[in-house]
Design an enzyme around this catalytic site. Structure first.
Site, PDB file in Angstrom:
ATOM      1  N   GLU A 189       0.850  -1.190   0.000  1.00 15.43           N
ATOM      2  CA  GLU A 189       0.000   0.000   0.000  1.00 15.43           C
ATOM      3  C   GLU A 189       0.887   1.242   0.000  1.00 15.43           C
ATOM      4  O   GLU A 189       1.826   1.352   0.796  1.00 15.43           O
ATOM      5  CB  GLU A 189      -0.949   0.056   1.208  1.00 15.43           C
ATOM      6  CG  GLU A 189      -1.867   1.285   1.097  1.00 15.43           C
ATOM      7  CD  GLU A 189      -2.874   1.433   2.226  1.00 15.43           C
ATOM      8  OE1 GLU A 189      -2.814   0.671   3.208  1.00 15.43           O
ATOM      9  OE2 GLU A 189      -3.720   2.350   2.112  1.00 15.43           O
ATOM     10  N   GLU A 211       4.244   4.882   4.160  1.00 12.90           N
ATOM     11  CA  GLU A 211       3.597   6.168   4.454  1.00 12.90           C
ATOM     12  C   GLU A 211       4.687   7.162   4.834  1.00 12.90           C
ATOM     13  O   GLU A 211       5.428   6.909   5.772  1.00 12.90           O
ATOM     14  CB  GLU A 211       2.585   5.995   5.589  1.00 12.90           C
ATOM     15  CG  GLU A 211       2.092   7.268   6.222  1.00 12.90           C
ATOM     16  CD  GLU A 211       1.495   8.281   5.234  1.00 12.90           C
ATOM     17  OE1 GLU A 211       0.606   7.912   4.454  1.00 12.90           O
ATOM     18  OE2 GLU A 211       1.955   9.448   5.247  1.00 12.90           O
ATOM     19  N   ASP A 263       9.289   7.761   1.625  1.00 12.66           N
ATOM     20  CA  ASP A 263       8.689   8.159   0.352  1.00 12.66           C
ATOM     21  C   ASP A 263       8.591   6.922  -0.547  1.00 12.66           C
ATOM     22  O   ASP A 263       9.617   6.330  -0.908  1.00 12.66           O
ATOM     23  CB  ASP A 263       9.572   9.231  -0.302  1.00 12.66           C
ATOM     24  CG  ASP A 263       8.982   9.784  -1.593  1.00 12.66           C
ATOM     25  OD1 ASP A 263       8.101   9.127  -2.189  1.00 12.66           O
ATOM     26  OD2 ASP A 263       9.414  10.872  -2.003  1.00 12.66           O
ATOM     27  N   ASP A 267      -2.741  12.320  -2.557  1.00  8.47           N
ATOM     28  CA  ASP A 267      -2.862  13.784  -2.507  1.00  8.47           C
ATOM     29  C   ASP A 267      -2.949  14.318  -3.939  1.00  8.47           C
ATOM     30  O   ASP A 267      -2.098  13.994  -4.767  1.00  8.47           O
ATOM     31  CB  ASP A 267      -1.648  14.387  -1.794  1.00  8.47           C
ATOM     32  CG  ASP A 267      -1.587  13.961  -0.329  1.00  8.47           C
ATOM     33  OD1 ASP A 267      -2.643  13.945   0.323  1.00  8.47           O
ATOM     34  OD2 ASP A 267      -0.493  13.630   0.155  1.00  8.47           O
ATOM     35  N   LYS A 277      -1.892  22.610  -7.509  1.00  4.13           N
ATOM     36  CA  LYS A 277      -1.169  23.691  -8.191  1.00  4.13           C
ATOM     37  C   LYS A 277      -0.156  23.126  -9.191  1.00  4.13           C
ATOM     38  O   LYS A 277       0.530  22.144  -8.879  1.00  4.13           O
ATOM     39  CB  LYS A 277      -0.431  24.560  -7.158  1.00  4.13           C
ATOM     40  CG  LYS A 277      -1.372  25.317  -6.239  1.00  4.13           C
ATOM     41  CD  LYS A 277      -0.621  26.166  -5.247  1.00  4.13           C
ATOM     42  CE  LYS A 277      -1.607  26.894  -4.342  1.00  4.13           C
ATOM     43  NZ  LYS A 277      -1.002  27.377  -3.115  1.00  4.13           N
ATOM     44  N   ASP A 297     -11.379  10.479  -4.712  1.00  4.28           N
ATOM     45  CA  ASP A 297     -12.622  11.251  -4.747  1.00  4.28           C
ATOM     46  C   ASP A 297     -12.550  12.354  -5.795  1.00  4.28           C
ATOM     47  O   ASP A 297     -13.503  13.117  -5.932  1.00  4.28           O
ATOM     48  CB  ASP A 297     -12.881  11.890  -3.372  1.00  4.28           C
ATOM     49  CG  ASP A 297     -11.726  12.765  -2.922  1.00  4.28           C
ATOM     50  OD1 ASP A 297     -10.567  12.322  -3.054  1.00  4.28           O
ATOM     51  OD2 ASP A 297     -11.972  13.893  -2.445  1.00  4.28           O
TER      52      ASP A 297
END
Ligand SMILES: C[S@@+](CC[C@H](N)C(=O)[O-])C[C@H]1O[C@@H](n2cnc3c(N)ncnc32)[C@H](O)[C@@H]1O
Length: 202
Positions: free
Chosen positions: A33, A58, A85, A108, A112, A144
């Site tokens: 994951e 994570e 990372d 995420d 921008k 989403d």
């Protein structure tokens, strides 16, 4: 050594491309994951699938530490949490065709333009994920953000993935699928989740 910093101190030390059957003490299908956040999916999936060995990466060390501490407290011997990372850690930890599945939930979006380079899925990483999966292996992506879902689908299609829902399509939620921490909020609110279930062709 790459592991969550601070307590608990007993996370395994991981060399480059470790022998995962030695790390977990058995041969088993291996799942990765990327960006496990608060760990809801990693903890839920590892508990529901004791036949699978699971590595969660994570980069926010605090989240990685909390997930690792919960895995230890719950006796989940099939879950390892790495605080790093994933873009650099995934190629360090896994060899070609070594993963049965890769999970990426609610990455995420980095809205921008000057932050686009921080997005997890780019052309190079799409090819890397393809190479890390066994033939027939699953890439499970949820978001989403419809635009990001479409961008990722395009990049992953170009990398060679086969889409369960057909080119450009999105999958329905499979029965009994474990939700991620963030996904629980969207499901409870009845908000859409864009789901890609992609496979490395056999
Ligand atoms: C929006 S949160 C979603 C967390 C979780 N997947 C969920 O659905 O609840 C995105 C997570 O990915 C992590 N992340 C972002 N880029 C990462 C990277 N390159 N490597 C590891 N984790 C990353 C962030 O720290 C954050 O915890």
């Amino acid at each position: 050594m790459r592991r969550p910093t601070g307590p608990p101190p007993d996370a395994p030390v991981l060399p480059d491309q470790p022998d995962w059957s030695a790390v977990f003490g058995r041969p088993a299908p291996l799942h990765l994951e990327i960006g496990s956040g608060h760990g809801g999916f990693a903890l839920g999936f590892a508990a529901a699938h004791p036949e699978v060995d699971f590595v969660a990466i994570e980069w926010r060390k605090k989240f990685a530490e909390i997930t690792w501490a919960r895995a230890v407290a719950r006796g989940l011997a099939n879950l390892v949490v790495v605080g790093a990372d994933a873009r650099t850690e995934a190629p360090r930890l896994f060899g070609p065709a070594s993963l049965a599945a890769i999970h990426l939930h609610f990455p995420d979006p980095w809205w921008k333009r000057r932050h686009f380079k921080r997005r997890v899925i780019d052309e190079g990483f799409a090819h890397l994920l393809f190479a890390l999966l066994v033939p027939g292996g699953l890439l499970d992506v949820r978001t989403d953000v419809e635009d990001r879902a479409r961008d990722m689908e395009t990049l992953l299609d170009a990398a060679g993935f086969a889409n369960e829902a057909g080119p450009g399509g999105f999958s329905a939620r499979p029965e009994g699928e474990i939700p991620s921490s963030r996904e629980k909020r969207y499901l409870a609110a009845g908000e859409p989740v864009w789901r890609l279930r992609l496979f490395r062709p056999r």
